[in-house]
Design an enzyme around this catalytic site. Sequence first.
Site, PDB file in Angstrom:
ATOM      1  N   ASP A 266       0.824  -1.212   0.000  1.00  0.00           N
ATOM      2  CA  ASP A 266       0.000   0.000   0.000  1.00  0.00           C
ATOM      3  C   ASP A 266       0.855   1.258   0.000  1.00  0.00           C
ATOM      4  O   ASP A 266       1.967   1.273   0.527  1.00  0.00           O
ATOM      5  CB  ASP A 266      -0.898   0.034   1.245  1.00  0.00           C
ATOM      6  CG  ASP A 266      -1.838  -1.151   1.321  1.00  0.00           C
ATOM      7  OD1 ASP A 266      -1.339  -2.258   1.541  1.00  0.00           O
ATOM      8  OD2 ASP A 266      -3.049  -0.968   1.152  1.00  0.00           O
ATOM      9  N   LYS A 267       0.300   2.329  -0.554  1.00  0.00           N
ATOM     10  CA  LYS A 267       0.993   3.615  -0.512  1.00  0.00           C
ATOM     11  C   LYS A 267       0.739   4.318   0.819  1.00  0.00           C
ATOM     12  O   LYS A 267       1.669   4.637   1.548  1.00  0.00           O
ATOM     13  CB  LYS A 267       0.541   4.522  -1.661  1.00  0.00           C
ATOM     14  CG  LYS A 267       1.193   5.889  -1.552  1.00  0.00           C
ATOM     15  CD  LYS A 267       0.740   6.851  -2.605  1.00  0.00           C
ATOM     16  CE  LYS A 267       1.424   8.196  -2.338  1.00  0.00           C
ATOM     17  NZ  LYS A 267       1.145   9.178  -3.363  1.00  0.00           N
TER      18      LYS A 267
END
Length: 633
Positions: A266-267
């Site tokens: 995930d960012k």
Amino acid sequence: MAESEPVQVGEKRGCPEDEEEDTPSKKPKVEKDEKNGGPPRHGEEEEPAGEASDGEEEVETFADMMKHGLTELDVGILKYVSDHEGFSGILKERYSDFVVNEISKQGKIVHLDDLSIPPEAEEVPEAPSQPEDCDVLTEEQKKQLGELQLFKNKEDNVSIEVMDDTKEKRTLVHKAIKTQYAGLETKTEEKEGRKFIVAYHAAGKKALAEVKAAAAPRKHFWPKNRGSFCHFVLYKENKDTMDAINVLSKFLRLRPNMFSYMGTKDKRAITVQEIAVLKITAERLSHLNKCLMNLKLGNFCYKNHPLKLGELQGNHFTVIIRNISGTDEQVRQAMTSLRQTGFINYYGMQRFGTTAVPTQQVGRAILKNNWKEVVDLILKPRPGAEKEFLVRCREEWAKTQDPEAALKKLPNKRCVEGQLLRGLSMYGKKNIVTAFGLIPRNNRLMYIHSYQSVVWNTMVSRRIEAFGLKAVEGDLVLKGTTAHVLSAEEAESCSIHDVVMPLPGFDVIYPTHPVGKGYRELLTADGLDIDNMRHRVKDYSLAGAYRRILIRPSDVSWEVIQYDDPRISLVHSDFEKMENKPAPVFNKEGKYRALRMEFSLPPSTYATMAIREVLKLDTSIKKQTQLNTTWFN
């Protein structure tokens, strides 16, 4: 305790390998959604999602921009498996509320806990190879060859007569010259019935320069007893995996494909994962820790193999849900259900993009061979969160249909829109398939996988609605890698956790009960033929796959915590532990309540769908932003 600063390890000018690093651009209008959010700048605190920076003039609030986004209903996410009462809470209020640690293929949770460089195994020097017969060359011949090697003799070669003319003797002389006088080549010549071995320079003085360079220690000499790949742990904050690898590539002046990894993370999160890179030393990688922001590298070791996508066993999640409304008993019921029953294995919202044009619509157009619609969907003006230059580009395209004119509106041509416009400019609007091919393959396939995912989500919702949480006749289970249709008798002894549903394609079978037959109706309504999922462009032919409909997380634990300051971090990260920063202290009488939960999931499952099951709340950015905005107001 104040919110921990992002990993701050100096500025780029201290790192000689980053001469070409871009200077920071101005802050974009929309900063805090998962797609567009950037890391906090040096000296700034991490801002809660939905809160604007002081002094920043917003034309339109983020919540207003996201009102055009997707909700879970739009992508087939409809059902829950538990009957507990749901409660509200804010997910990813801060990126540090979502921590992901990779689980290696050996089943170990990956942590950053060692920044040291591994000691070098002592290099055993190879004994210089000697000719089998040390006396094949006379002292005079050795002197002549030495002078020839250094261009000190007047002749441009040295001829050595082979008195005992056998192949074995000639081989020994050839070998002795080549091993003892680097840069010289040899050949056999016959003159007046006598055999000579002639030594000469293969490429004149240029060869001598190469010989001298070869003799000097090479800058990136790689010992033979060291593994070719340096494996390391990458700790990153608020940065996409590919963005992080692109940064490392730029610093090290490497192509990004020199790096390998087991999965993308995930960012908007703190994530820890293993990375491997070919023939870059731990020392060079460690040096980057002085130059990088929001990235930290450690736990170095050398191995003889790269990493492969999908090799991981899964991911371990530590998640904070802030401002929960549920009682302790509601939380207990929800988390107990998650541990015992699990959640529906839906494809999460990040699969479908955050803009007003969902990726699955583009995927459906590709599968229908409607290439004009593909271009229109990607390039047409759209409402919602968009950077200003993209808005201008779309307006230019709508007005002129001129790819070159629209392309000029983009400062960065590497986005999907830029790559498509460049393709249209090169190949013309009558060759859209070729033009579309300029978009990287993974991005192109994302569109059709997104369409498959919506179909899967929709059909699983129908399956749960029709038959609940028990296996029934006509369901599919996997036997090895082959799908098997359950009989009524087999279904009696089968668990819902074994049941799979297919993603549509030419190489899968479908459930034989009425819900399974709904696949054909759904694809027909979309203008597709379920019996012909092969595409004339091979890349877009869908083979299909099988996916479990329910997932039960492992290592589930939780606690309800109370706190007073919404700006503090509620998780003790690997970086904070390395820096010997104290763990967060919770006030039992605190003003706010949060749920801290931990669990492990297998690859290709979505933690947000597990959280959705606990809260019984829409996890889309659109809904979460509305919650967040209401809370901060």
